[in-house]
Design a protein around this motif. Structure first.
Motif, PDB file in Angstrom:
ATOM      1  N   VAL A 214       0.848  -1.203   0.000  1.00  0.00           N
ATOM      2  CA  VAL A 214       0.000   0.000   0.000  1.00  0.00           C
ATOM      3  C   VAL A 214       0.882   1.251   0.000  1.00  0.00           C
ATOM      4  CG1 VAL A 214      -1.656   1.373   1.336  1.00  0.00           C
ATOM      5  CG2 VAL A 214      -1.992  -1.092   1.114  1.00  0.00           C
ATOM      6  N   ASP A 215       1.870   1.268   0.892  1.00  0.00           N
ATOM      7  CA  ASP A 215       2.772   2.426   0.988  1.00  0.00           C
ATOM      8  C   ASP A 215       3.490   2.693  -0.334  1.00  0.00           C
ATOM      9  OD1 ASP A 215       2.062   2.745   3.627  1.00  0.00           O
ATOM     10  OD2 ASP A 215       3.851   1.766   4.442  1.00  0.00           O
ATOM     11  N   SER A 216       3.918   1.625  -1.003  1.00  0.00           N
ATOM     12  CA  SER A 216       4.671   1.796  -2.259  1.00  0.00           C
ATOM     13  C   SER A 216       3.782   2.328  -3.382  1.00  0.00           C
ATOM     14  CB  SER A 216       5.317   0.473  -2.683  1.00  0.00           C
ATOM     15  OG  SER A 216       4.341  -0.461  -3.110  1.00  0.00           O
ATOM     16  N   MET A 217       2.511   1.924  -3.386  1.00  0.00           N
ATOM     17  CA  MET A 217       1.584   2.363  -4.436  1.00  0.00           C
ATOM     18  C   MET A 217       1.123   3.799  -4.219  1.00  0.00           C
ATOM     19  SD  MET A 217      -0.615  -1.151  -4.762  1.00  0.00           S
ATOM     20  CE  MET A 217      -1.481  -0.786  -6.280  1.00  0.00           C
ATOM     21  N   LEU A 218       1.161   4.246  -2.960  1.00  0.00           N
ATOM     22  CA  LEU A 218       0.722   5.611  -2.638  1.00  0.00           C
ATOM     23  C   LEU A 218       1.913   6.541  -2.401  1.00  0.00           C
ATOM     24  CD1 LEU A 218      -2.415   4.863  -0.400  1.00  0.00           C
ATOM     25  CD2 LEU A 218      -2.333   5.428  -2.838  1.00  0.00           C
ATOM     26  N   GLN A 219       2.976   6.322  -3.164  1.00  0.00           N
ATOM     27  CA  GLN A 219       4.127   7.227  -3.145  1.00  0.00           C
ATOM     28  C   GLN A 219       3.785   8.471  -3.958  1.00  0.00           C
ATOM     29  OE1 GLN A 219       7.399   6.939  -1.697  1.00  0.00           O
ATOM     30  NE2 GLN A 219       6.271   5.426  -0.497  1.00  0.00           N
ATOM     31  N   ASN A 220       4.174   9.633  -3.446  1.00  0.00           N
ATOM     32  CA  ASN A 220       3.863  10.879  -4.152  1.00  0.00           C
ATOM     33  C   ASN A 220       4.516  10.928  -5.531  1.00  0.00           C
ATOM     34  OD1 ASN A 220       4.254  13.930  -4.812  1.00  0.00           O
ATOM     35  ND2 ASN A 220       2.662  13.867  -3.248  1.00  0.00           N
ATOM     36  N   SER A 221       5.719  10.407  -5.633  1.00  0.00           N
ATOM     37  CA  SER A 221       6.428  10.401  -6.914  1.00  0.00           C
ATOM     38  C   SER A 221       5.986   9.204  -7.759  1.00  0.00           C
ATOM     39  CB  SER A 221       7.937  10.315  -6.681  1.00  0.00           C
ATOM     40  OG  SER A 221       8.595   9.963  -7.881  1.00  0.00           O
ATOM     41  N   PRO A 222       5.440   9.447  -8.957  1.00  0.00           N
ATOM     42  CA  PRO A 222       5.002   8.340  -9.816  1.00  0.00           C
ATOM     43  C   PRO A 222       6.118   7.327 -10.084  1.00  0.00           C
ATOM     44  CG  PRO A 222       4.228  10.430 -10.697  1.00  0.00           C
ATOM     45  CD  PRO A 222       5.156  10.761  -9.571  1.00  0.00           C
ATOM     46  N   ALA A 223       7.345   7.822 -10.262  1.00  0.00           N
ATOM     47  CA  ALA A 223       8.476   6.935 -10.568  1.00  0.00           C
ATOM     48  C   ALA A 223       8.759   5.963  -9.425  1.00  0.00           C
ATOM     49  CB  ALA A 223       9.715   7.764 -10.876  1.00  0.00           C
ATOM     50  N   ALA A 224       8.383   6.354  -8.197  1.00  0.00           N
ATOM     51  CA  ALA A 224       8.641   5.504  -7.025  1.00  0.00           C
ATOM     52  C   ALA A 224       7.595   4.398  -6.867  1.00  0.00           C
ATOM     53  CB  ALA A 224       8.680   6.364  -5.762  1.00  0.00           C
ATOM     54  N   ARG A 225       6.484   4.513  -7.602  1.00  0.00           N
ATOM     55  CA  ARG A 225       5.434   3.486  -7.512  1.00  0.00           C
ATOM     56  C   ARG A 225       5.783   2.285  -8.388  1.00  0.00           C
ATOM     57  NH1 ARG A 225       1.186   7.925  -9.264  1.00  0.00           N
ATOM     58  NH2 ARG A 225       1.774   9.468  -7.677  1.00  0.00           N
ATOM     59  N   PRO A 226       5.409   1.085  -7.953  1.00  0.00           N
ATOM     60  CA  PRO A 226       5.695  -0.104  -8.773  1.00  0.00           C
ATOM     61  C   PRO A 226       4.789  -0.161 -10.002  1.00  0.00           C
ATOM     62  CG  PRO A 226       4.340  -0.707  -6.884  1.00  0.00           C
ATOM     63  CD  PRO A 226       4.682   0.751  -6.712  1.00  0.00           C
ATOM     64  N   SER A 227       5.206  -0.902 -10.997  1.00  0.00           N
ATOM     65  CA  SER A 227       4.339  -1.156 -12.154  1.00  0.00           C
ATOM     66  C   SER A 227       3.427  -2.331 -11.808  1.00  0.00           C
ATOM     67  CB  SER A 227       5.178  -1.508 -13.383  1.00  0.00           C
ATOM     68  OG  SER A 227       5.843  -2.747 -13.162  1.00  0.00           O
ATOM     69  N   ILE A 228       2.379  -2.514 -12.602  1.00  0.00           N
ATOM     70  CA  ILE A 228       1.494  -3.671 -12.399  1.00  0.00           C
ATOM     71  C   ILE A 228       2.292  -4.969 -12.537  1.00  0.00           C
ATOM     72  CG2 ILE A 228      -0.300  -5.019 -13.589  1.00  0.00           C
ATOM     73  CD1 ILE A 228      -1.613  -3.092 -11.849  1.00  0.00           C
ATOM     74  N   ALA A 229       3.170  -5.018 -13.534  1.00  0.00           N
ATOM     75  CA  ALA A 229       3.967  -6.229 -13.769  1.00  0.00           C
ATOM     76  C   ALA A 229       4.815  -6.576 -12.550  1.00  0.00           C
ATOM     77  CB  ALA A 229       4.851  -6.046 -15.000  1.00  0.00           C
ATOM     78  N   SER A 230       5.440  -5.556 -11.941  1.00  0.00           N
ATOM     79  CA  SER A 230       6.295  -5.838 -10.779  1.00  0.00           C
ATOM     80  C   SER A 230       5.462  -6.224  -9.553  1.00  0.00           C
ATOM     81  CB  SER A 230       7.215  -4.651 -10.469  1.00  0.00           C
ATOM     82  OG  SER A 230       6.473  -3.518 -10.102  1.00  0.00           O
ATOM     83  N   ILE A 231       4.264  -5.661  -9.420  1.00  0.00           N
ATOM     84  CA  ILE A 231       3.376  -6.043  -8.309  1.00  0.00           C
ATOM     85  C   ILE A 231       3.040  -7.535  -8.416  1.00  0.00           C
ATOM     86  CG2 ILE A 231       1.029  -5.791  -7.361  1.00  0.00           C
ATOM     87  CD1 ILE A 231       1.233  -2.776  -8.113  1.00  0.00           C
ATOM     88  N   LEU A 232       2.758  -7.978  -9.637  1.00  0.00           N
ATOM     89  CA  LEU A 232       2.353  -9.374  -9.844  1.00  0.00           C
ATOM     90  C   LEU A 232       3.491 -10.373  -9.622  1.00  0.00           C
ATOM     91  CD1 LEU A 232      -0.090  -8.911 -12.850  1.00  0.00           C
ATOM     92  CD2 LEU A 232      -0.691  -9.800 -10.585  1.00  0.00           C
ATOM     93  N   THR A 233       4.732  -9.882  -9.513  1.00  0.00           N
ATOM     94  CA  THR A 233       5.855 -10.794  -9.237  1.00  0.00           C
ATOM     95  C   THR A 233       6.077 -10.990  -7.730  1.00  0.00           C
ATOM     96  OG1 THR A 233       7.523  -9.029  -9.201  1.00  0.00           O
ATOM     97  CG2 THR A 233       7.058 -10.059 -11.347  1.00  0.00           C
ATOM     98  N   LEU A 234       5.372 -10.223  -6.895  1.00  0.00           N
ATOM     99  CA  LEU A 234       5.570 -10.318  -5.443  1.00  0.00           C
ATOM    100  C   LEU A 234       5.177 -11.711  -4.942  1.00  0.00           C
ATOM    101  CD1 LEU A 234       4.156  -6.812  -4.436  1.00  0.00           C
ATOM    102  CD2 LEU A 234       6.563  -7.507  -4.438  1.00  0.00           C
ATOM    103  N   SER A 235       6.073 -12.319  -4.173  1.00  0.00           N
ATOM    104  CA  SER A 235       5.883 -13.719  -3.769  1.00  0.00           C
ATOM    105  C   SER A 235       4.621 -13.933  -2.934  1.00  0.00           C
ATOM    106  CB  SER A 235       7.108 -14.220  -3.002  1.00  0.00           C
ATOM    107  OG  SER A 235       7.345 -13.401  -1.873  1.00  0.00           O
ATOM    108  N   PHE A 236       4.265 -12.963  -2.079  1.00  0.00           N
ATOM    109  CA  PHE A 236       3.103 -13.176  -1.209  1.00  0.00           C
ATOM    110  C   PHE A 236       1.769 -13.070  -1.955  1.00  0.00           C
ATOM    111  CE2 PHE A 236       3.396  -8.582  -1.036  1.00  0.00           C
ATOM    112  CZ  PHE A 236       2.102  -8.134  -0.827  1.00  0.00           C
ATOM    113  N   LEU A 237       1.815 -12.647  -3.219  1.00  0.00           N
ATOM    114  CA  LEU A 237       0.588 -12.581  -4.021  1.00  0.00           C
ATOM    115  C   LEU A 237       0.386 -13.843  -4.863  1.00  0.00           C
ATOM    116  CD1 LEU A 237       0.606  -8.878  -5.316  1.00  0.00           C
ATOM    117  CD2 LEU A 237      -0.625  -9.834  -3.360  1.00  0.00           C
ATOM    118  N   LYS A 238       1.352 -14.744  -4.818  1.00  0.00           N
ATOM    119  CA  LYS A 238       1.256 -15.942  -5.674  1.00  0.00           C
ATOM    120  C   LYS A 238       0.607 -17.106  -4.949  1.00  0.00           C
ATOM    121  CE  LYS A 238       5.078 -14.588  -8.608  1.00  0.00           C
ATOM    122  NZ  LYS A 238       6.468 -14.801  -9.013  1.00  0.00           N
TER     123      LYS A 238
END
Length: 238
Positions: A214-238
């Motif tokens: 949640v914290d990473s997705m709500l970063q003020n800087s767009p560049a600091a937010r993850p992409s959808i592709a990188s979110i889907l690689t997170l181990s706890f989401l698999k």
């Protein structure tokens, strides 16, 4: 008309009577966007026709309402993390397809995320979606639902796919807390809160991984937010 049997449909009507050519093209944009998107987690469009001054879009019907209703019906009882992540991953899979087509949703919110009785998520309402001419194209129109607006849209800065990531972060926050990440009594106060990026932390009853996401997705800087592709690689989401 070769339509799938035993499937329910809904007709969305868009009034195009008296519209200028430009506005009529805007109305047709939703059709073109939906036609491009074929994915189990996206509402499918079957055909469109203009009749009696209306553009009629025949689309798949999701028979279990939307996430906004699901949250309301929870009546303050938090969802288990497993349930939240099941819904969230499905939303991400749909959005991954959207972004892979160089399309921005631009109005991602709980009311536009539909459900079937089988528990399948269906992203809907691409009425203000924009087909990006290239990965680096930056849209410049300020649209979207206030609670889910990204800081860059609030500040009238150019934006890209990372603006959808912010909105998706707001949706995840809502699934975890049953409230909006940013709330205020006026639009100007809400925009100020969004730009400052301060929100109440998610309950520690949820895992550190999901709270960090949640914290990473709500970063003020767009560049600091993850992409959808990188979110889907997170181990706890698999």
């Amino acid at each position: 008309r070769d339509l799938p049997r035993e499937t329910q449909f809904v007709v969305k009507e868009i009034n195009v009577k008296g519209l200028s050519d430009k506005d009529r093209r805007e109305a047709l944009k939703e059709v073109e966007v939906l036609k491009k998107l074929r994915h189990p987690n996206i509402i499918s469009m079957h055909e469109a026709f203009i009749e009696g001054g209306n553009l009629n879009i025949l689309m798949e019907y999701a028979d279990a309402g939307d996430l906004a209703q699901l949250l309301h019906n929870a009546r303050g009882r938090p969802f288990k993390e497993e349930r939240v992540l099941d819904l969230f991953v499905q939303i991400c899979l749909g959005m991954h397809h959207v972004h892979s087509q160089n399309i921005l949703h631009r109005d991602l919110k709980t009311a536009n995320i539909l459900l079937t009785r089988q528990g399948i998520i269906k992203l809907a309402d691409f009425g203000i979606a924009r087909v990006m001419s290239s990965e680096t194209d930056m849209a410049k129109t300020m649209i979207g639902t206030p609670y889910y607006l990204s800081p860059e849209i609030c500040e009238d800065r150019p934006y890209n796919h990372k603006s959808d990531i912010w909105s998706l972060g707001c949706v995840l926050y809502e699934l975890l807390t049953l409230r909006h990440a940013f709330e205020a009594k006026s639009l100007s106060a809400l925009i100020l809160k969004i730009i400052r990026g301060k929100f109440s932390p998610v309950s520690s009853s949820y895992s550190r991984e999901v709270r960090s996401l949640v914290d990473s997705m709500l970063q003020n800087s767009p560049a600091a937010r993850p992409s959808i592709a990188s979110i889907l690689t997170l181990s706890f989401l698999k």
